[in-house]
Scaffold this motif. Sequence first.
Motif, PDB file in Angstrom:
ATOM      1  N   VAL A 146       9.065   2.126  -4.736  1.00  0.00           N
ATOM      2  CA  VAL A 146       9.009   1.130  -3.651  1.00  0.00           C
ATOM      3  C   VAL A 146      10.009   0.013  -3.952  1.00  0.00           C
ATOM      4  CG1 VAL A 146       7.572  -0.670  -2.602  1.00  0.00           C
ATOM      5  CG2 VAL A 146       6.647   1.628  -2.931  1.00  0.00           C
ATOM      6  N   LEU A 147      10.012  -0.477  -5.206  1.00  0.00           N
ATOM      7  CA  LEU A 147      10.955  -1.537  -5.595  1.00  0.00           C
ATOM      8  C   LEU A 147      12.401  -1.090  -5.406  1.00  0.00           C
ATOM      9  CD1 LEU A 147       9.308  -2.886  -8.887  1.00  0.00           C
ATOM     10  CD2 LEU A 147       9.483  -4.063  -6.702  1.00  0.00           C
ATOM     11  N   GLY A 148      12.655   0.198  -5.666  1.00  0.00           N
ATOM     12  CA  GLY A 148      14.019   0.713  -5.619  1.00  0.00           C
ATOM     13  C   GLY A 148      14.441   1.203  -4.250  1.00  0.00           C
ATOM     14  N   LEU A 149      13.574   0.971  -3.228  1.00  0.00           N
ATOM     15  CA  LEU A 149      13.862   1.380  -1.853  1.00  0.00           C
ATOM     16  C   LEU A 149      14.069   2.892  -1.746  1.00  0.00           C
ATOM     17  CD1 LEU A 149      16.347  -1.514  -0.976  1.00  0.00           C
ATOM     18  CD2 LEU A 149      13.894  -1.394  -0.484  1.00  0.00           C
ATOM     19  N   VAL A 150      13.429   3.618  -2.664  1.00  0.00           N
ATOM     20  CA  VAL A 150      13.500   5.076  -2.664  1.00  0.00           C
ATOM     21  C   VAL A 150      12.366   5.614  -1.803  1.00  0.00           C
ATOM     22  CG1 VAL A 150      13.142   7.091  -4.171  1.00  0.00           C
ATOM     23  CG2 VAL A 150      14.600   5.209  -4.926  1.00  0.00           C
ATOM     24  N   ASP A 151      11.312   4.813  -1.700  1.00  0.00           N
ATOM     25  CA  ASP A 151      10.097   5.220  -0.990  1.00  0.00           C
ATOM     26  C   ASP A 151       9.627   4.036  -0.134  1.00  0.00           C
ATOM     27  OD1 ASP A 151       7.589   7.295  -2.689  1.00  0.00           O
ATOM     28  OD2 ASP A 151       8.499   7.389  -0.688  1.00  0.00           O
ATOM     29  N   ARG A 152       9.198   4.305   1.092  1.00  0.00           N
ATOM     30  CA  ARG A 152       8.688   3.205   1.920  1.00  0.00           C
ATOM     31  C   ARG A 152       7.194   3.018   1.694  1.00  0.00           C
ATOM     32  NH1 ARG A 152      12.038   1.695   6.162  1.00  0.00           N
ATOM     33  NH2 ARG A 152      13.645   3.238   6.681  1.00  0.00           N
TER      34      ARG A 152
ATOM     35  N   GLU B  95       0.851  -1.195   0.000  1.00  0.00           N
ATOM     36  CA  GLU B  95       0.000   0.000   0.000  1.00  0.00           C
ATOM     37  C   GLU B  95       0.887   1.247   0.000  1.00  0.00           C
ATOM     38  OE1 GLU B  95      -3.404   0.425   0.507  1.00  0.00           O
ATOM     39  OE2 GLU B  95      -3.850  -1.734   0.431  1.00  0.00           O
ATOM     40  N   LYS B  96       0.463   2.276  -0.755  1.00  0.00           N
ATOM     41  CA  LYS B  96       1.152   3.570  -0.641  1.00  0.00           C
ATOM     42  C   LYS B  96       0.115   4.660  -0.745  1.00  0.00           C
ATOM     43  CE  LYS B  96       4.514   6.469  -0.232  1.00  0.00           C
ATOM     44  NZ  LYS B  96       5.396   6.532   0.942  1.00  0.00           N
ATOM     45  N   THR B  97      -0.075   5.351   0.362  1.00  0.00           N
ATOM     46  CA  THR B  97      -1.066   6.426   0.392  1.00  0.00           C
ATOM     47  C   THR B  97      -0.365   7.745   0.713  1.00  0.00           C
ATOM     48  OG1 THR B  97      -2.762   4.894   1.170  1.00  0.00           O
ATOM     49  CG2 THR B  97      -3.183   7.219   1.500  1.00  0.00           C
ATOM     50  N   TYR B  98      -0.655   8.761  -0.067  1.00  0.00           N
ATOM     51  CA  TYR B  98      -0.118  10.099   0.189  1.00  0.00           C
ATOM     52  C   TYR B  98      -1.212  10.948   0.823  1.00  0.00           C
ATOM     53  CZ  TYR B  98       3.605   8.970  -3.155  1.00  0.00           C
ATOM     54  OH  TYR B  98       4.659   8.399  -3.821  1.00  0.00           O
TER      55      TYR B  98
ATOM     56  N   TYR C 284       7.857  -6.288   1.566  1.00  0.00           N
ATOM     57  CA  TYR C 284       8.737  -6.337   0.399  1.00  0.00           C
ATOM     58  C   TYR C 284       9.941  -7.213   0.729  1.00  0.00           C
ATOM     59  CZ  TYR C 284      11.937  -4.471  -3.267  1.00  0.00           C
ATOM     60  OH  TYR C 284      12.815  -4.322  -4.324  1.00  0.00           O
ATOM     61  N   GLU C 285      10.046  -8.338  -0.005  1.00  0.00           N
ATOM     62  CA  GLU C 285      11.207  -9.220   0.186  1.00  0.00           C
ATOM     63  C   GLU C 285      12.108  -9.126  -1.025  1.00  0.00           C
ATOM     64  OE1 GLU C 285       8.501 -12.624   2.110  1.00  0.00           O
ATOM     65  OE2 GLU C 285      10.362 -13.382   1.202  1.00  0.00           O
ATOM     66  N   PHE C 286      13.387  -8.832  -0.785  1.00  0.00           N
ATOM     67  CA  PHE C 286      14.368  -8.722  -1.867  1.00  0.00           C
ATOM     68  C   PHE C 286      15.421  -9.798  -1.634  1.00  0.00           C
ATOM     69  CE2 PHE C 286      16.275  -6.033  -5.201  1.00  0.00           C
ATOM     70  CZ  PHE C 286      17.559  -6.534  -5.229  1.00  0.00           C
ATOM     71  N   ALA C 287      15.563 -10.723  -2.590  1.00  0.00           N
ATOM     72  CA  ALA C 287      16.516 -11.838  -2.442  1.00  0.00           C
ATOM     73  C   ALA C 287      16.332 -12.507  -1.084  1.00  0.00           C
ATOM     74  CB  ALA C 287      17.947 -11.342  -2.624  1.00  0.00           C
ATOM     75  N   GLY C 288      15.083 -12.778  -0.729  1.00  0.00           N
ATOM     76  CA  GLY C 288      14.779 -13.488   0.505  1.00  0.00           C
ATOM     77  C   GLY C 288      14.794 -12.657   1.769  1.00  0.00           C
ATOM     78  N   GLU C 289      15.310 -11.427   1.704  1.00  0.00           N
ATOM     79  CA  GLU C 289      15.411 -10.609   2.915  1.00  0.00           C
ATOM     80  C   GLU C 289      14.250  -9.605   2.998  1.00  0.00           C
ATOM     81  OE1 GLU C 289      19.307  -8.907   3.134  1.00  0.00           O
ATOM     82  OE2 GLU C 289      18.769  -7.563   4.788  1.00  0.00           O
TER      83      GLU C 289
END
Lengths: 226, 226
Positions: free
Chosen positions: B50-56, B8-11, B62-67
């Motif tokens: 969100v994918l680029g960890l620029v925005d929470r 979810e991303k709400t502004y 969000y799991e990236f390479a298992g983490e």
Amino acid sequence: MIKLSNIEKTYRTDDIETRALGGVSLTIGEGEFVAIMGPSGCGKSTLLNVLGLVDRPTGGRYEFAGEDVSNLPERQLVQFRKRHIGFVFQSFNLIGDLSVEENIELPLLYRAMPKAERKSRVREALELVGLQHRARHKPSQLSGGQQQRVAVARAVVGDPKLILADEPTGNLDSKNGEEVMEMLTTLNEQGTTIVMVTHSPSHGAQAKRIITVLDGQVVPEKEFAL
Amino acid sequence: MIKLSNIEKTYRTDDIETRALGGVSLTIGEGEFVAIMGPSGCGKSTLLNVLGLVDRPTGGRYEFAGEDVSNLPERQLVQFRKRHIGFVFQSFNLIGDLSVEENIELPLLYRAMPKAERKSRVREALELVGLQHRARHKPSQLSGGQQQRVAVARAVVGDPKLILADEPTGNLDSKNGEEVMEMLTTLNEQGTTIVMVTHSPSHGAQAKRIITVLDGQVVPEKEFAL
Ligand SMILES: Nc1ncnc2c1ncn2[C@@H]1O[C@H](COP(=O)(O)OP(=O)(O)OP(=O)(O)O)[C@@H](O)[C@H]1O
Ligand SMILES: Nc1ncnc2c1ncn2[C@@H]1O[C@H](COP(=O)(O)OP(=O)(O)OP(=O)(O)O)[C@@H](O)[C@H]1O
Ligand SMILES: [Mg+2]
Ligand SMILES: [Mg+2]
């Protein structure tokens, strides 16, 4: 309406000299719809900036509606531009501290227009680009394509004689892109002169004439008749 | 490699709440080449941020390479991002005071890399996008498409595991646009995972899979098999 004769624009950075425009001559008649196309870095935005009185040429002559505007003093240049020209910039150039509707209203502040009329024109322009529900947002709170549409709305709100659009659909999906092209086509049918830089062959084809730029020079148009 | 669960991303702006992403779940495997498409304002850049960890995200996992990276502290997030992810921003985000080559060198400063190797990698990246002769210029002295190519060069110079590209060809003519697509395709063949937002159907078709976003939600992909 527009007559460029041997326009030169050279940028100097320390030891590098870039000849962005090298002897450009062209004529654009009132009511024309012209597309300017060419590879990245060939001089299209520079040409549009000269046409829009945003940038002074380093050489050559620019006649707008019969008047030599190549050497007007700064203050007159700004007045002339604000009154007659609507500009969609490649990087939008929206004012970050102003809301969307305040940004769109800006060109109207240069005329003697009552506030009620300004507000109604801004609302109309917002509806043309489908952004009524974003009127109070700041540019940084909009998506890239929404910012581009605000830039388009600002360029048309004052119903200018000449619209210069630098890649006005570059950040838009096909439906929104078509809506912008439709708006420009309608304005042109009502008499507005339009010069549009575009990388999209399908949007370029919707103009009535294509000017190709290569390495700071205009490619002679009759080459396409081959 | 990438697993989003109910993101979810709400502004919130004063009285208006914008639900930019509403419960997005998707998986992207290592080595995939995915295109994200959808109308202006539908949430593509937000998803990429969100994918680029620029925005929470405001919700979800969000799991990236298992983490699980959804709740990493700021400092770790930045480290992770700089080391594994190359990002081409929709509005380029180049640093105005730095030259083109200094901008491209930035991602490499986060590693223990000797100066000579940094310089040679920057030169290579510049050649990939055809801007060697602009290395010492500042971003403001470049055309829109040249700035976009610098942003692309900066995203690939560190040979990251994941490249996120937000409309990387929006300001490019067809030849330069094809060269960028060719570079991304080659990197993908060498194992780089690529997620690219694009408005161009022909560039989207060069990816191996298309994810469509509409009003902050992912459209189920099997609908296209009809
Ligand atoms: N900081 C913010 N505050 C409020 N709303 C925002 C903010 N950033 C983005 N939005 C809104 O979130 C929605 C999604 O924006 P996003 O930038 O992800 O769209 P997009 O799909 O990338 O669009 P485009 O194709 O035009 O680039 C839009 O409606 C936008 O107005
Ligand atoms: N302020 C400046 N200083 C030095 N060189 C400049 C400056 N502005 C533009 N240039 C150079 O002038 C040339 C033409 O730039 P221009 O912005 O007109 O290109 P363009 O055709 O609009 O490209 P694009 O399609 O990428 O937007 C480019 O090579 C650019 O690097
Ligand atoms: Mg340009
Ligand atoms: Mg976007």
